[in-house]
Design a protein around this motif. Structure first.
Motif, PDB file in Angstrom:
ATOM      1  N   TYR A 120       0.841  -1.202   0.000  1.00 15.21           N
ATOM      2  CA  TYR A 120       0.000   0.000   0.000  1.00 15.21           C
ATOM      3  C   TYR A 120       0.875   1.250   0.000  1.00 15.21           C
ATOM      4  O   TYR A 120       0.618   2.211  -0.748  1.00 15.21           O
ATOM      5  CB  TYR A 120      -0.929  -0.001   1.215  1.00 15.21           C
ATOM      6  CG  TYR A 120      -1.872   1.178   1.217  1.00 15.21           C
ATOM      7  CD1 TYR A 120      -3.093   1.115   0.558  1.00 15.21           C
ATOM      8  CD2 TYR A 120      -1.527   2.370   1.856  1.00 15.21           C
ATOM      9  CE1 TYR A 120      -3.955   2.203   0.531  1.00 15.21           C
ATOM     10  CE2 TYR A 120      -2.374   3.463   1.833  1.00 15.21           C
ATOM     11  CZ  TYR A 120      -3.587   3.375   1.167  1.00 15.21           C
ATOM     12  OH  TYR A 120      -4.433   4.463   1.138  1.00 15.21           O
ATOM     13  N   ALA A 121       1.915   1.239   0.849  1.00 16.91           N
ATOM     14  CA  ALA A 121       2.797   2.412   0.934  1.00 16.91           C
ATOM     15  C   ALA A 121       3.557   2.637  -0.371  1.00 16.91           C
ATOM     16  O   ALA A 121       3.898   3.766  -0.712  1.00 16.91           O
ATOM     17  CB  ALA A 121       3.781   2.226   2.091  1.00 16.91           C
ATOM     18  N   THR A 122       3.825   1.558  -1.106  1.00 14.78           N
ATOM     19  CA  THR A 122       4.504   1.680  -2.397  1.00 14.78           C
ATOM     20  C   THR A 122       3.584   2.281  -3.455  1.00 14.78           C
ATOM     21  O   THR A 122       3.983   3.158  -4.233  1.00 14.78           O
ATOM     22  CB  THR A 122       5.003   0.298  -2.870  1.00 14.78           C
ATOM     23  OG1 THR A 122       5.943  -0.218  -1.919  1.00 14.78           O
ATOM     24  CG2 THR A 122       5.671   0.399  -4.235  1.00 14.78           C
ATOM     25  N   LEU A 123       2.329   1.813  -3.475  1.00 14.94           N
ATOM     26  CA  LEU A 123       1.376   2.292  -4.474  1.00 14.94           C
ATOM     27  C   LEU A 123       0.814   3.669  -4.134  1.00 14.94           C
ATOM     28  O   LEU A 123       0.542   4.480  -5.027  1.00 14.94           O
ATOM     29  CB  LEU A 123       0.218   1.285  -4.612  1.00 14.94           C
ATOM     30  CG  LEU A 123       0.564  -0.093  -5.171  1.00 14.94           C
ATOM     31  CD1 LEU A 123      -0.667  -0.999  -5.142  1.00 14.94           C
ATOM     32  CD2 LEU A 123       1.103   0.017  -6.594  1.00 14.94           C
ATOM     33  N   HIS A 126       1.574   8.800  -0.621  1.00 18.38           N
ATOM     34  CA  HIS A 126       1.015  10.059  -0.121  1.00 18.38           C
ATOM     35  C   HIS A 126      -0.233   9.842   0.721  1.00 18.38           C
ATOM     36  O   HIS A 126      -0.782  10.803   1.276  1.00 18.38           O
ATOM     37  CB  HIS A 126       0.673  10.974  -1.298  1.00 18.38           C
ATOM     38  CG  HIS A 126      -0.290  10.372  -2.272  1.00 18.38           C
ATOM     39  ND1 HIS A 126       0.020   9.259  -3.019  1.00 18.38           N
ATOM     40  CD2 HIS A 126      -1.567  10.718  -2.616  1.00 18.38           C
ATOM     41  CE1 HIS A 126      -1.022   8.938  -3.782  1.00 18.38           C
ATOM     42  NE2 HIS A 126      -1.985   9.805  -3.560  1.00 18.38           N
ATOM     43  N   ARG A 127      -0.678   8.583   0.856  1.00 18.19           N
ATOM     44  CA  ARG A 127      -1.885   8.280   1.627  1.00 18.19           C
ATOM     45  C   ARG A 127      -1.572   7.667   2.995  1.00 18.19           C
ATOM     46  O   ARG A 127      -2.483   7.313   3.727  1.00 18.19           O
ATOM     47  CB  ARG A 127      -2.783   7.306   0.846  1.00 18.19           C
ATOM     48  CG  ARG A 127      -3.327   7.856  -0.464  1.00 18.19           C
ATOM     49  CD  ARG A 127      -4.177   9.073  -0.245  1.00 18.19           C
ATOM     50  NE  ARG A 127      -4.819   9.531  -1.489  1.00 18.19           N
ATOM     51  CZ  ARG A 127      -5.533  10.639  -1.593  1.00 18.19           C
ATOM     52  NH1 ARG A 127      -5.671  11.430  -0.520  1.00 18.19           N
ATOM     53  NH2 ARG A 127      -6.080  10.978  -2.741  1.00 18.19           N
ATOM     54  N   VAL A 128      -0.289   7.532   3.327  1.00 14.07           N
ATOM     55  CA  VAL A 128       0.105   6.886   4.578  1.00 14.07           C
ATOM     56  C   VAL A 128       0.518   7.931   5.610  1.00 14.07           C
ATOM     57  O   VAL A 128       1.426   8.728   5.378  1.00 14.07           O
ATOM     58  CB  VAL A 128       1.267   5.906   4.352  1.00 14.07           C
ATOM     59  CG1 VAL A 128       1.708   5.291   5.677  1.00 14.07           C
ATOM     60  CG2 VAL A 128       0.856   4.815   3.375  1.00 14.07           C
ATOM     61  N   ARG A 129      -0.174   7.921   6.746  1.00 14.93           N
ATOM     62  CA  ARG A 129       0.192   8.809   7.858  1.00 14.93           C
ATOM     63  C   ARG A 129       1.236   8.121   8.729  1.00 14.93           C
ATOM     64  O   ARG A 129       2.313   8.642   8.992  1.00 14.93           O
ATOM     65  CB  ARG A 129      -1.048   9.132   8.688  1.00 14.93           C
ATOM     66  CG  ARG A 129      -0.780  10.061   9.876  1.00 14.93           C
ATOM     67  CD  ARG A 129      -2.039  10.293  10.709  1.00 14.93           C
ATOM     68  NE  ARG A 129      -3.101  10.898   9.933  1.00 14.93           N
ATOM     69  CZ  ARG A 129      -4.211  10.239   9.512  1.00 14.93           C
ATOM     70  NH1 ARG A 129      -4.366   8.958   9.806  1.00 14.93           N
ATOM     71  NH2 ARG A 129      -5.136  10.848   8.810  1.00 14.93           N
ATOM     72  N   GLN A 130       0.907   6.915   9.205  1.00 19.55           N
ATOM     73  CA  GLN A 130       1.832   6.088   9.971  1.00 19.55           C
ATOM     74  C   GLN A 130       1.601   4.636   9.558  1.00 19.55           C
ATOM     75  O   GLN A 130       0.480   4.248   9.204  1.00 19.55           O
ATOM     76  CB  GLN A 130       1.599   6.226  11.479  1.00 19.55           C
ATOM     77  CG  GLN A 130       2.049   7.554  12.061  1.00 19.55           C
ATOM     78  CD  GLN A 130       1.790   7.633  13.562  1.00 19.55           C
ATOM     79  OE1 GLN A 130       0.725   7.260  14.030  1.00 19.55           O
ATOM     80  NE2 GLN A 130       2.768   8.097  14.302  1.00 19.55           N
ATOM     81  N   LEU A 131       2.664   3.836   9.650  1.00 19.99           N
ATOM     82  CA  LEU A 131       2.564   2.434   9.267  1.00 19.99           C
ATOM     83  C   LEU A 131       3.386   1.603  10.247  1.00 19.99           C
ATOM     84  O   LEU A 131       4.574   1.860  10.443  1.00 19.99           O
ATOM     85  CB  LEU A 131       3.062   2.244   7.835  1.00 19.99           C
ATOM     86  CG  LEU A 131       2.903   0.861   7.202  1.00 19.99           C
ATOM     87  CD1 LEU A 131       2.584   0.997   5.711  1.00 19.99           C
ATOM     88  CD2 LEU A 131       4.182   0.055   7.378  1.00 19.99           C
ATOM     89  N   VAL A 132       2.729   0.631  10.877  1.00 23.23           N
ATOM     90  CA  VAL A 132       3.393  -0.265  11.831  1.00 23.23           C
ATOM     91  C   VAL A 132       3.257  -1.694  11.325  1.00 23.23           C
ATOM     92  O   VAL A 132       2.153  -2.152  11.011  1.00 23.23           O
ATOM     93  CB  VAL A 132       2.769  -0.157  13.242  1.00 23.23           C
ATOM     94  CG1 VAL A 132       3.414  -1.178  14.181  1.00 23.23           C
ATOM     95  CG2 VAL A 132       2.935   1.250  13.791  1.00 23.23           C
ATOM     96  N   LEU A 133       4.387  -2.400  11.232  1.00 21.61           N
ATOM     97  CA  LEU A 133       4.398  -3.798  10.803  1.00 21.61           C
ATOM     98  C   LEU A 133       4.861  -4.653  11.972  1.00 21.61           C
ATOM     99  O   LEU A 133       5.993  -4.522  12.432  1.00 21.61           O
ATOM    100  CB  LEU A 133       5.325  -3.984   9.602  1.00 21.61           C
ATOM    101  CG  LEU A 133       5.047  -3.083   8.393  1.00 21.61           C
ATOM    102  CD1 LEU A 133       6.064  -3.332   7.301  1.00 21.61           C
ATOM    103  CD2 LEU A 133       3.630  -3.293   7.879  1.00 21.61           C
TER     104      LEU A 133
END
Length: 210
Positions: A120-123, A126-133
């Motif tokens: 998702y972050a690759t595609l 600009h739509r990612v605020r924070q991302l935790v894996l």
């Protein structure tokens, strides 16, 4: 990007009060069934060897894979099978974001979610605020050496299960119902239950793809 205190719960009351939270998983999607119920029952009843990667000798694994692949081709359209991809799952998430009217998302991913999140972050960077894996999947190993990957997953899962049983036995049945049950008994019950579930599907006569 802000810092996340990993010692606190992911969804605290404060976050719940100020954020719109949506759980997204593939478990509720219609399953892709490529085998007949009898084939599924036979597979569930097979004794797996925990000392062998994949649970079976390599020739048997290759034969099973060929049967599964052939079943997918015969029972599902090529267009449908081609649509089953991680990038399309990521696009589905963005459709949900758009429908909610959100400019950006805060994403928390577990298991397969640790594969979807980076996609998702690759595609849509600009739509990612924070991302935790949480415990990211090694995709290089998954695609490049799947038997080793599955073996590592099985070993890790077994260690986690054993640690859980150890805690149960230490705390006793007042806290954990499995506290007085031998660990081996649970493994036997789970394997037997899986076989019964597959046999029940056979009795109902569901064809592949449904």
């Amino acid at each position: 990007m802000g810092k996340w205190n990993l010692s606190e719960p992911v969804l605290t009351p404060a976050r719940a009060a100020t954020a719109r939270t949506l759980s997204f998983a593939v478990g509720g999607s219609q399953a892709v069934r490529c085998l007949t119920d009898k084939q599924r029952a036979d597979a569930a009843g097979t004794a797996f060897d925990p000392a062998v990667p994949g649970g079976k000798p390599l020739p048997r694994l290759l034969t099973d894979t060929a049967v599964f692949t052939d079943g997918c081709v015969r029972h599902r359209s090529k267009e449908f099978l081609a649509s089953l991809s991680t990038d399309n799952v990521a696009r589905d998430i963005d459709q949900v974001r758009s429908a909610l009217g959100e400019d950006k998302i805060t994403y928390y991913g577990l298991s397969y979610g640790t594969v979807v999140g980076p996609m998702y972050a690759t595609l849509f960077p600009h739509r990612v605020r924070q991302l935790v894996l949480d415990a990211p999947v090694d995709t290089d190993l998954w695609f490049g050496d799947s038997l080793t990957f599955l073996n590592d997953v099985a070993v890790a899962s077994e260690r986690t299960l054993n640690a859980w049983f150890k805690t149960c036995r230490a705390e006793g049945t007042a806290v954990c119902p499995f506290g007085a049950r031998p660990a081996g008994g649970v493994r036997h019950t789970d394997r037997h239950a899986g076989s019964e579930a597959a046999e029940d599907g056979t009795r109902q006569g569901r064809p592949p793809g449904r």
